[in-house]
Motif scaffolding. Structure first.
Motif, PDB file in Angstrom:
ATOM      1  N   VAL A  46      29.858 -70.288 103.053  1.00 51.65           N
ATOM      2  CA  VAL A  46      28.708 -69.751 102.335  1.00 51.65           C
ATOM      3  C   VAL A  46      28.148 -70.933 101.553  1.00 51.65           C
ATOM      4  O   VAL A  46      28.901 -71.664 100.911  1.00 51.65           O
ATOM      5  N   TYR A  78      25.038 -68.492 105.218  1.00 47.76           N
ATOM      6  CA  TYR A  78      26.417 -68.708 105.648  1.00 47.76           C
ATOM      7  C   TYR A  78      26.410 -69.185 107.086  1.00 47.76           C
ATOM      8  O   TYR A  78      25.444 -68.976 107.826  1.00 47.76           O
ATOM      9  N   TYR A 123      35.389 -68.988 103.594  1.00 50.61           N
ATOM     10  CA  TYR A 123      36.000 -67.678 103.815  1.00 50.61           C
ATOM     11  C   TYR A 123      36.564 -67.607 105.235  1.00 50.61           C
ATOM     12  O   TYR A 123      35.961 -68.147 106.171  1.00 50.61           O
ATOM     13  N   ALA A 176      32.313 -63.666 104.282  1.00 54.27           N
ATOM     14  CA  ALA A 176      31.214 -64.597 104.030  1.00 54.27           C
ATOM     15  C   ALA A 176      29.904 -63.832 103.811  1.00 54.27           C
ATOM     16  O   ALA A 176      29.126 -64.163 102.914  1.00 54.27           O
TER      17      ALA A 176
END
Length: 85
Positions: free
Chosen positions: A4, A19, A53, A59
């Motif tokens: 992100v 993202y 993530y 995300a």
């Protein structure tokens, strides 16, 4: 792994939040390859914030949080605290 990210265009004083699963190519798309769209109009972009993530779902949730008013406030504080701003 998903990233992100928040970008800043100092020339136009704009931010962009997104993202990607391939941050390097995504940044190149924002700055070089795209021929239309929001980020095309406000080049060049610099990465001002990243978070990582393990899943796309996580995300996407964080991206949505950063796009909220409080999230944008957080990103603007980062941008404004940079010495190059």
């Amino acid at each position: 792994m998903f990233t992100v990210y928040a970008l800043h265009s100092a020339k136009f004083n704009k931010i962009y939040i997104g993202y990607s699963s391939d941050m390097e190519n995504r940044l190149a798309a924002h700055n070089v390859y795209q021929t239309k769209g929001y980020t095309f109009k406000y080049r060049p972009w610099v990465v001002v914030h990243t978070e990582y993530y393990p899943t796309k779902k996580e995300a996407m949730i964080r991206e949505k949080q950063l796009k909220s008013a409080k999230g944008r406030e957080f990103i603007w504080k980062l941008v404004n605290s940079k010495p190059d701003s």
